[in-house]
Design a protein around this motif. Sequence first.
Motif, short mmCIF file in Angstrom:
data_model
loop_
_atom_site.label_atom_id
_atom_site.label_comp_id
_atom_site.label_asym_id
_atom_site.label_seq_id
_atom_site.Cartn_x
_atom_site.Cartn_y
_atom_site.Cartn_z
N LEU A 9 0.78 -1.34 -0.02
CA LEU A 9 -0.07 0.42 -0.04
C LEU A 9 0.34 1.55 0.17
N GLY A 10 0.01 2.14 -0.25
CA GLY A 10 1.26 3.78 -0.30
C GLY A 10 0.90 4.97 -1.06
N ALA A 11 0.98 5.99 -0.95
CA ALA A 11 0.92 6.88 -1.67
C ALA A 11 0.96 6.60 -3.49
N THR A 12 0.29 7.41 -4.12
CA THR A 12 0.44 7.06 -5.55
C THR A 12 2.22 7.78 -5.93
N GLY A 13 2.82 6.79 -6.69
CA GLY A 13 4.03 7.54 -7.05
C GLY A 13 5.55 7.04 -6.59
N VAL A 14 5.01 6.35 -5.45
CA VAL A 14 6.25 6.20 -3.94
C VAL A 14 7.00 5.19 -4.16
N GLY A 15 6.95 4.29 -6.03
CA GLY A 15 7.18 3.37 -5.69
C GLY A 15 6.57 1.68 -5.54
N LYS A 16 6.04 1.71 -5.44
CA LYS A 16 5.93 0.25 -5.22
C LYS A 16 5.73 -0.75 -6.35
N VAL A 107 -2.56 -7.40 10.72
CA VAL A 107 -1.53 -8.44 10.70
C VAL A 107 -0.72 -7.16 10.92
N PRO A 108 0.97 -7.69 11.02
CA PRO A 108 1.81 -7.36 10.25
C PRO A 108 1.96 -6.40 9.34
N ALA A 109 2.61 -5.15 9.75
CA ALA A 109 2.41 -3.77 9.13
C ALA A 109 4.39 -3.49 9.63
N ILE A 110 4.94 -3.28 7.60
CA ILE A 110 6.25 -2.74 7.12
C ILE A 110 6.25 -2.00 6.49
N MET A 111 7.06 -0.38 7.85
CA MET A 111 6.65 0.81 6.97
C MET A 111 8.22 0.12 5.56
N ILE A 112 8.20 0.97 4.55
CA ILE A 112 9.28 1.45 3.69
C ILE A 112 9.53 2.68 3.44
N ILE A 113 10.12 3.45 3.68
CA ILE A 113 10.96 4.25 2.94
C ILE A 113 11.72 4.68 1.33
N ASN A 114 11.02 4.65 0.60
CA ASN A 114 11.57 4.72 -1.11
C ASN A 114 12.60 5.41 -1.00
N LYS A 115 13.21 4.94 -1.92
CA LYS A 115 13.89 6.20 -3.42
C LYS A 115 14.92 6.56 -2.24
N CYS A 116 15.95 6.01 -1.30
CA CYS A 116 16.45 6.34 -0.68
C CYS A 116 18.19 6.45 -1.55
N SER A 134 7.43 3.31 14.85
CA SER A 134 7.52 2.16 16.37
C SER A 134 5.88 1.70 15.79
N GLU A 135 5.12 3.00 14.92
CA GLU A 135 3.62 2.43 14.64
C GLU A 135 3.79 0.71 14.09
N PHE A 136 4.95 0.18 13.53
CA PHE A 136 4.93 -0.61 12.60
C PHE A 136 5.98 -1.70 13.13
N ASP A 137 5.29 -2.91 12.43
CA ASP A 137 6.25 -4.19 13.27
C ASP A 137 8.20 -3.93 13.12
N ASN A 138 7.97 -3.81 11.51
CA ASN A 138 9.60 -3.47 11.35
C ASN A 138 9.58 -1.77 9.30
N CYS A 139 10.57 -1.75 10.18
CA CYS A 139 11.10 -0.65 8.71
C CYS A 139 12.04 -0.14 8.21
N PHE A 140 11.89 -0.07 6.65
CA PHE A 140 13.34 -0.75 5.63
C PHE A 140 13.49 0.79 5.27
N TYR A 141 14.44 1.35 5.06
CA TYR A 141 15.15 2.40 3.71
C TYR A 141 15.26 1.57 2.31
N THR A 142 15.05 1.61 1.24
CA THR A 142 14.85 0.91 0.12
C THR A 142 14.99 1.70 -0.57
N SER A 143 16.01 1.03 -2.33
CA SER A 143 16.02 1.83 -3.12
C SER A 143 15.37 0.74 -4.08
N ALA A 144 14.08 1.21 -5.44
CA ALA A 144 13.71 0.34 -6.71
C ALA A 144 14.51 -0.12 -7.36
N LYS A 145 15.68 0.77 -7.10
CA LYS A 145 16.38 1.37 -8.40
C LYS A 145 17.55 0.89 -8.01
#
Lengths: 163, 711
Positions: A9-16, A107-116, A134-145
């Motif tokens: 899930l996520g807003a438009t254009g975030v890189g899902k 169910v568990p939710a993961i926060m993804i901070i993309n385009k890093c 802290s509201e999520f079960d885990n968090c990752f800084y990712t780059s789809a690129k």
Amino acid sequence: MIQKKVCILGATGVGKTSLIRQFVEGSFSEKYLTTIGVKIDKKQVDVDQTSTQLLIWDLEGIDRYCGFNPRYLRGTSAFFVVMDQTRSQSLIEGMEILHMARDHTAVPAIMIINKCDLDSAWHWDADSVNQRASEFDNCFYTSAKTGENVEQMFTEIARLSLG
Amino acid sequence: MNSSLFQALGIIDCAILRYMGRKHFEVIFTKDEWFFDLLPEATGNSKFELAENSAFLNDFLLDAEDFWQKHNTGQIHSGIWTENTANRQLHLEAIAAYAGGERFIVINNMQHEYKEQQKTLQVARELLISNDKIQAQHQYLNDRLSKVLSQNASLLELNLPIQQAIEHASIGVIITDQKFKPITFNPASWSIFELDPQSADTTPLAIVTDMFDDQFPEIERLKAHRSSWSGDLYWHYPPRYHKWLQCEIHPVMDEGLGLKHWVITLADVTRIKYLLQTNEDLALHDSLTGLPNRQYFWQTLEQSIRAEEHFFVMYVDIDKFKNINELHGHLTGDSMLISVSKRIKKRLQRSDFLARIGADEFAIVIKPSPDIELEPGSDILDRVTDIAAVLREDSRSPHFTERDERCNLPLRIGIASYPADASTTEAIMKAADLALHAAKLFSQDPIQFYSSDLKTASEARLRLESQLREAIAKEQLQVYLQPIYDLSSGRIVKAEALLRWFPTKDSSIGPDVFIPIAEQTGLIYPLGKWVITKVCELLTVFKQHNINIKLAMNVSPRQVSDRHLFEFIKSTAERLGVDAHKLELELTEGVLVDNYNKAQKLLNSLREMGVTIAIDDFGTGYSSLSYLKHLPIDHLKIDRSLISDIDTNEDDRAIVLAILAMATQLRLKVIAEGVETMEQQEFLKQHRCASAQGFYYAKPMPLESFIAFMK
Ligand SMILES: Nc1nc2c(ncn2[C@@H]2O[C@H](COP(=O)(O)OP(=O)(O)OP(=O)(O)O)[C@@H](O)[C@H]2O)c(=O)[nH]1
Ligand SMILES: [Mg+2]
């Protein structure tokens, strides 16, 4: 083999779509093609000797043109909420999406901070991110690129979806 | 059934399956190969069992079964999904239907619809994202700048990071002094207008000012009232340049709320507008509500004026909409705007023109129309009045968010008419804007028609506002003291601190006039702090003169909502060595009801510190008394309006008696305000009212007189 449904899930254009594409096909495109509706991809992930077939539901970005449809969450074992670190609005919207999803599933939710791979929005403040993480079960800084942490985020969701 | 029949009937590209239960289907109709790509298990036989080839379809079958169980008519849709098959990519939608006692799944090939939707949404979303980014830049720069500028004495002291941020920003930044004289231009502000700072014979600010005059006539009021604005301006420099610029303008105040600077930020959004123009519908309509946008509205106004029609403009604003975004988030905020626009639309006729012209602002053009029958004897003005009243009334019932939370979105409306009030597009908007502004100021009258009186009043108010600002800055207001008597002992036990303002030697302006202005403009914050300090100082003077009484001061609603109020009271009292038990705060009932949580926190902290609390103007408004039980309150002050008629008006007498009885029950002490006669005093005494103040004892007086009076 065990099958698990997960949603992204996520807003438009975030890189899902790009994250899934990087994970499933190992490729990336700079061109933006907005997703309409739903597309499901499958990929096998091994966690501690258990092979799991992930059914990854790529959903249309949630914005003023496309509302949040809780029906798609039915039967999901875990979900991602993706945010775009070059656009602080996507953090705010991501949190709203998390809260809406939370009305329907625990169910568990993961926060993804993309385009890093890109410069973070200069006004993205680390404290407020941590607090929200802290509201999520885990968090990752990712780059789809570059593929950074993409493998990891999917392995983690497979692990979480196994409960 | 026979497939040629379907074809003859021109039925669309679909597959129809009859459901037999337990994942078993019968193919009733299919026209094309794609179906067998999707479900190879159906190849060759008309009956088949659904395998695991389409995860989406399997999932939808669960919804379908659920639906069939609960309903026996109608249908549900799956929404579009994309499927990669061995041969092609499909865009499909499934429908579960119940017809003639049988269950069906229809799968539509949505190739065409998908493409159309994709095309439109692609543009719309790219716009949304670019817009978001620009918006965020504006906001970031403005926030940072306001913070830094409001503290720093001069621009030269701007710290390096922010200076660099401005220098390198891709959006133009102009900083002016309070009179709109330029102080700084960043490089982008020159390059946006294709100017070379070395050789240009004009400045970015001069160009912006010109654009404002032509395109945004409300600017004058905005400047006068130190409000913010954001919107699009069109810059045309024939023959070479024309650009759309998104502009934001914000005032920067110092801590005393004096105006220090204006910050203007500009971003080139020509590309966005260009994208928009490839889609005319998007160009003239607001993407959120689908209503005509500001540009379209403007065109309509101009057309109507050219056609010399009579019409009214209604300028509609949602009260405190910002709170909704802050409280519930932007997605909810957006859906509330849609909800509001729908509600408005429902009350209008086809000939009325409704547009969204600002974030939370709508405008309606209403003309006489042959299609609309007016009641006999009534005219267009009556209709406009009725519509405004209905819109306001509608807006008093809450909207509900997706999560079923209530949102109150009351409307305020300003109305102007053409040609009676103005003769140009700019002037008519200015008039409607002025009326709206009045509607915002006067909380009791949320609908205002423009009139020349209104204009005069608005100008007078502005003058008063700036006078007040100056008076506060120069500490020209005075604190008067009125003694409060204990009725049983006849002794002075307390005094109330009251603000007085004498602009000139022999004129005075009452607190009933200047306090509301201070509230509305935020001047109440510096003013309130000044009063708190003054009251603490007075208590130290009392001590020197051996005057051992309490001192009460008034706190306004907006002060209560200031998180730092308690801290300030505490630190001031400590700094001046004032015993907190000597302080009393007076609040109105309204504050406690409207702002219960904040008030509760504040009162508890005050109680802990030793400060006592009185409820002012008691008995005039609210019926919700439950708060009295739950809050740490010490005194009730009965409003003067109830006391003044106590001898003649039975109702008032009854209310006063009821208050006294209730106070006894709740162990609260009562203070009567505005006691002017011996009869009033005797009545109160007889019914065990604890204390009283009023002209019968003494008028409010300056400190020296008060000290003399006490001796
Ligand atoms: N530099 C960079 N660009 C990315 C990254 N992820 C996605 N993008 C770009 O961002 C744009 C949007 O990516 P998508 O994957 O289509 O985003 P989405 O969230 O699926 O968008 P919607 O389907 O419209 O909701 C594309 O132009 C991608 O190339 C990333 O990690 N780094
Ligand atoms: Mg996508």
